[in-house]
Design an enzyme around this catalytic site. Structure first.
Site, PDB file in Angstrom:
ATOM      1  N   TYR A 142       0.727  -1.350  -0.070  1.00 27.52           N
ATOM      2  CA  TYR A 142       0.078   0.054   0.008  1.00 27.52           C
ATOM      3  C   TYR A 142       0.993   1.395   0.202  1.00 27.52           C
ATOM      4  O   TYR A 142       0.406   2.535  -0.164  1.00 27.52           O
ATOM      5  CB  TYR A 142      -0.934  -0.040   1.208  1.00 27.52           C
ATOM      6  CG  TYR A 142      -2.036  -1.144   1.251  1.00 27.52           C
ATOM      7  CD1 TYR A 142      -1.943  -2.032   0.097  1.00 27.52           C
ATOM      8  CD2 TYR A 142      -2.812  -1.235   2.385  1.00 27.52           C
ATOM      9  CE1 TYR A 142      -3.179  -3.159   0.458  1.00 27.52           C
ATOM     10  CE2 TYR A 142      -3.906  -2.238   2.354  1.00 27.52           C
ATOM     11  CZ  TYR A 142      -4.022  -3.055   1.403  1.00 27.52           C
ATOM     12  OH  TYR A 142      -4.880  -4.025   1.462  1.00 27.52           O
ATOM     13  N   HIS A 153       0.065 -11.834   1.754  1.00 30.32           N
ATOM     14  CA  HIS A 153      -0.944 -11.080   0.923  1.00 30.32           C
ATOM     15  C   HIS A 153      -1.480 -11.840  -0.156  1.00 30.32           C
ATOM     16  O   HIS A 153      -2.799 -11.792  -0.210  1.00 30.32           O
ATOM     17  CB  HIS A 153      -0.205  -9.657   0.356  1.00 30.32           C
ATOM     18  CG  HIS A 153      -1.318  -8.746   0.169  1.00 30.32           C
ATOM     19  ND1 HIS A 153      -0.783  -7.410   0.215  1.00 30.32           N
ATOM     20  CD2 HIS A 153      -2.478  -8.566   0.015  1.00 30.32           C
ATOM     21  CE1 HIS A 153      -1.762  -6.653   0.053  1.00 30.32           C
ATOM     22  NE2 HIS A 153      -2.935  -7.379  -0.163  1.00 30.32           N
TER      23      HIS A 153
HETATM   24  P1  NAP Z   1     -14.467  -0.841   1.024  1.00 29.39           P
HETATM   25  O1  NAP Z   1     -13.941  -0.512   2.407  1.00 29.39           O
HETATM   26  O2  NAP Z   1     -15.568  -1.768   0.623  1.00 29.39           O
HETATM   27  O3  NAP Z   1     -15.103   0.689   0.048  1.00 29.39           O
HETATM   28  C1  NAP Z   1     -14.325   1.811   0.378  1.00 29.39           C
HETATM   29  C2  NAP Z   1     -14.858   2.709  -0.290  1.00 29.39           C
HETATM   30  O4  NAP Z   1     -16.248   2.982   0.295  1.00 29.39           O
HETATM   31  C3  NAP Z   1     -14.113   4.098  -0.576  1.00 29.39           C
HETATM   32  O5  NAP Z   1     -14.240   4.526  -1.809  1.00 29.39           O
HETATM   33  C4  NAP Z   1     -14.835   4.912   0.660  1.00 29.39           C
HETATM   34  O6  NAP Z   1     -14.596   6.185   0.134  1.00 29.39           O
HETATM   35  C5  NAP Z   1     -16.082   4.316   0.668  1.00 29.39           C
HETATM   36  N1  NAP Z   1     -16.933   4.347   1.978  1.00 29.39           N
HETATM   37  C6  NAP Z   1     -16.311   4.031   3.172  1.00 29.39           C
HETATM   38  N2  NAP Z   1     -17.509   4.355   4.008  1.00 29.39           N
HETATM   39  C7  NAP Z   1     -18.463   4.895   3.723  1.00 29.39           C
HETATM   40  C8  NAP Z   1     -19.642   5.371   4.055  1.00 29.39           C
HETATM   41  N3  NAP Z   1     -20.038   5.184   5.322  1.00 29.39           N
HETATM   42  N4  NAP Z   1     -20.694   5.892   3.172  1.00 29.39           N
HETATM   43  C9  NAP Z   1     -20.197   5.871   1.813  1.00 29.39           C
HETATM   44  N5  NAP Z   1     -19.156   5.488   1.225  1.00 29.39           N
HETATM   45  C10 NAP Z   1     -18.295   5.273   2.115  1.00 29.39           C
HETATM   46  O7  NAP Z   1     -13.299  -1.280   0.056  1.00 29.39           O
HETATM   47  P2  NAP Z   1     -11.732  -1.528   0.219  1.00 29.39           P
HETATM   48  O8  NAP Z   1     -11.108  -0.119   0.575  1.00 29.39           O
HETATM   49  O9  NAP Z   1     -11.197  -2.076  -0.942  1.00 29.39           O
HETATM   50  O10 NAP Z   1     -11.460  -2.614   1.196  1.00 29.39           O
HETATM   51  C11 NAP Z   1     -11.218  -2.408   2.688  1.00 29.39           C
HETATM   52  C12 NAP Z   1      -9.909  -2.530   3.173  1.00 29.39           C
HETATM   53  O11 NAP Z   1      -9.438  -3.868   3.104  1.00 29.39           O
HETATM   54  C13 NAP Z   1      -8.805  -1.896   2.317  1.00 29.39           C
HETATM   55  O12 NAP Z   1      -8.735  -0.321   2.812  1.00 29.39           O
HETATM   56  C14 NAP Z   1      -7.562  -2.581   2.615  1.00 29.39           C
HETATM   57  O13 NAP Z   1      -7.032  -2.304   4.011  1.00 29.39           O
HETATM   58  C15 NAP Z   1      -8.086  -4.084   2.658  1.00 29.39           C
HETATM   59  N6  NAP Z   1      -8.004  -4.898   1.358  1.00 29.39           N
HETATM   60  C16 NAP Z   1      -7.251  -5.871   1.436  1.00 29.39           C
HETATM   61  C17 NAP Z   1      -7.161  -6.695   0.309  1.00 29.39           C
HETATM   62  C18 NAP Z   1      -6.333  -8.126   0.203  1.00 29.39           C
HETATM   63  O14 NAP Z   1      -5.866  -8.495  -1.011  1.00 29.39           O
HETATM   64  N7  NAP Z   1      -5.920  -8.216   1.425  1.00 29.39           N
HETATM   65  C19 NAP Z   1      -7.767  -6.191  -0.906  1.00 29.39           C
HETATM   66  C20 NAP Z   1      -8.627  -5.169  -1.111  1.00 29.39           C
HETATM   67  C21 NAP Z   1      -8.628  -4.628   0.309  1.00 29.39           C
HETATM   68  P3  NAP Z   1     -14.321   7.504   1.205  1.00 29.39           P
HETATM   69  O15 NAP Z   1     -12.940   7.172   1.480  1.00 29.39           O
HETATM   70  O16 NAP Z   1     -14.727   8.585   0.540  1.00 29.39           O
HETATM   71  O17 NAP Z   1     -15.121   7.268   2.365  1.00 29.39           O
END
Ligand code: NAP
Length: 274
Positions: free
Chosen positions: A47, A105
Site C-alpha cells: 500500500y 498477502h
Molecule cells: P471498502 O471498504 O468496501 O470500500 C471503500 C470505499 O467506500 C471508499 O471509496 C470509501 O470512500 C467508501 N466509503 C467508506 N465508508 C463509507 C460510507 N459510510 N458511506 C459511503 N461510502 C463509504 O473497500 P476497500 O477499501 O477495497 O477494502 C477495505 C480494506 O480492505 C482496504 O482498505 C484494505 O485495507 C483491505 N483490502 C485488502 C485486500 C487484500 O488483498 N488483502 C484487498 C482489498 C482491500 P471514502 O474514503 O470517500 O469514504
C-alpha cells in the site's frame, strides 16, 4: 465494540482499512480514526503507506498496546530472507517493534509456502510479530498452511461482503479456528441503493453500509476493515454496535445473490466456488 478472539487476543471486530489512503491524506486519517474509536488498523507493504500509518498512530497519542496493527508481506517478497528484511522495514516505517498480525498477502507458486510460513514463525519467536495469518487463501491453500503450522494460522483476510458470501472458505476457517477478516466489506459502494439492503436499513434507521458491516461483525469469528478518508464515514461505519439484525433481516440478506467478486487480479488463485 464486538471483539473477535484471535488465538487468545481480543481483536476489535471493526478495523480501519487503508488501501488507497496515501500521503498526507493517510497521515490525517489515522489519528482521525483513532479519535473516533478505531483500535485496529490494516495496512500492507504494497500500500506504500506504512510510514504514514506510523506517523499517524504516534501522533494520536495512544499507547502502542492499545492498537492492533496488521501488515502484509508484499506479493513478490515471500522468500525467507525477503520476509525477514521486509518486516524490519515495515517495523521501522510503522514506528513499532512488533506488528500484531502479519499476513501472506497472496498465495504464490514462486516460493514454497512452507518457506514463507517458517520465516514468519521465526519472526513470531523473535517477538517481531504477535500472530501470523494469510490473505486471499482458498481452502486448498489454507489446508496447506494448517498442515505446516497447525493452530498457529490466526486469520484469513478475504473479500467478503453481502454480495460475495465465500461459504466454503468460511466453513473451513471456522472448523480450524481461523478468524476471517472481511475486506471490501462495503462492496466498494455497491450496497448503497441496493433495494433489499436499503429496505433493511430503513427499518433500523441505518444506512446500507451500516447494514453490510453489521451483517459481517454479527457473525462468529468475523472482522471487517472498511476504508474511508472521511470523518463522517468513519463515524458512520463504527456506529453499528448499538443495534442488531434480526432473523427476518438475516433471511433477506442471506438470500441475496452472492457472486460479485471485486478483487481478482491476474495473480489471484483459482477461487473456490462461492
Ligand atoms: P471498502 O471498504 O468496501 O470500500 C471503500 C470505499 O467506500 C471508499 O471509496 C470509501 O470512500 C467508501 N466509503 C467508506 N465508508 C463509507 C460510507 N459510510 N458511506 C459511503 N461510502 C463509504 O473497500 P476497500 O477499501 O477495497 O477494502 C477495505 C480494506 O480492505 C482496504 O482498505 C484494505 O485495507 C483491505 N483490502 C485488502 C485486500 C487484500 O488483498 N488483502 C484487498 C482489498 C482491500 P471514502 O474514503 O470517500 O469514504
Amino acid at each position: 465494540m464486538i471483539a473477535v478472539d484471535m488465538q487468545g487476543k481480543a481483536v476489535p471486530a471493526l478495523g480501519f482499512g487503508t488501501w488507497a489512503l496515501n500521503g498526507s491524506e493517510c497521515e490525517r486519517a489515522i489519528p482521525m480514526a483513532i479519535e473516533v474509536g478505531y483500535r485496529h488498523i490494516d495496512t500492507a507493504q504494497t500500500y506504500e503507506n506504512e510510514a504514514e500509518v506510523g506517523r499517524g498512530w504516534t501522533a494520536a497519542g495512544i499507547a502502542r498496546g492499545e492498537l492492533f496493527i496488521t501488515t502484509k508481506i508484499t506479493r513478490t517478497g515471500n522468500a525467507a530472507a525477503e520476509v525477514i528484511a521486509g518486516v524490519e522495514t515495515s517495523l521501522n516505517k510503522l514506528r513499532t517493534d512488533y506488528v500484531d498480525l502479519l499476513l501472506i498477502h497472496w498465495p504464490t507458486d514462486a516460493v514454497p509456502m512452507a518457506e514463507t510460513l517458517d520465516a514468519m514463525g521465526k519472526l513470531k519467536s523473535a517477538g517481531k510479530i504477535r500472530a501470523l495469518g494469510v490473505s486471499n487463501f482458498t481452502v486448498g491453500h489454507m489446508r496447506e498452511a494448517v498442515e505446516r503450522l497447525g493452530h498457529r494460522v490466526a486469520c484469513n483476510q478475504i473479500e467478503y461482503h453481502l454480495l460475495l458470501k465465500q461459504q466454503r472458505v468460511i466453513d473451513y476457517a471456522r472448523a480450524h479456528g481461523i478468524a476471517l477478516t472481511a475486506y471490501c466489506p462495503l462492496a466498494r459502494g455497491k450496497l448503497m441503493g441496493h433495494p433489499v439492503v436499503e429496505r433493511v436499513a430503513k427499518k433500523h434507521g441505518k444506512t446500507a453500509n451500516q447494514i453490510g458491516l453489521r451483517w459481517l461483525v454479527q457473525q462468529a469469528g468475523v472482522l471487517a476493515i472498511p476504508k474511508t478518508a472521511s470523518l463522517a464515514h468513519a463515524r458512520e461505519n463504527i456506529g453499528i454496535f448499538e443495534f442488531a439484525l434480526d432473523a427476518e433481516d438475516l433471511r433477506a440478506l442471506d438470500a441475496l445473490p452472492a457472486n460479485t467478486r471485486l478483487v481478482s487480479p491476474a495473480w489471484a488463485p483459482k477461487w473456490d466456488a462461492a
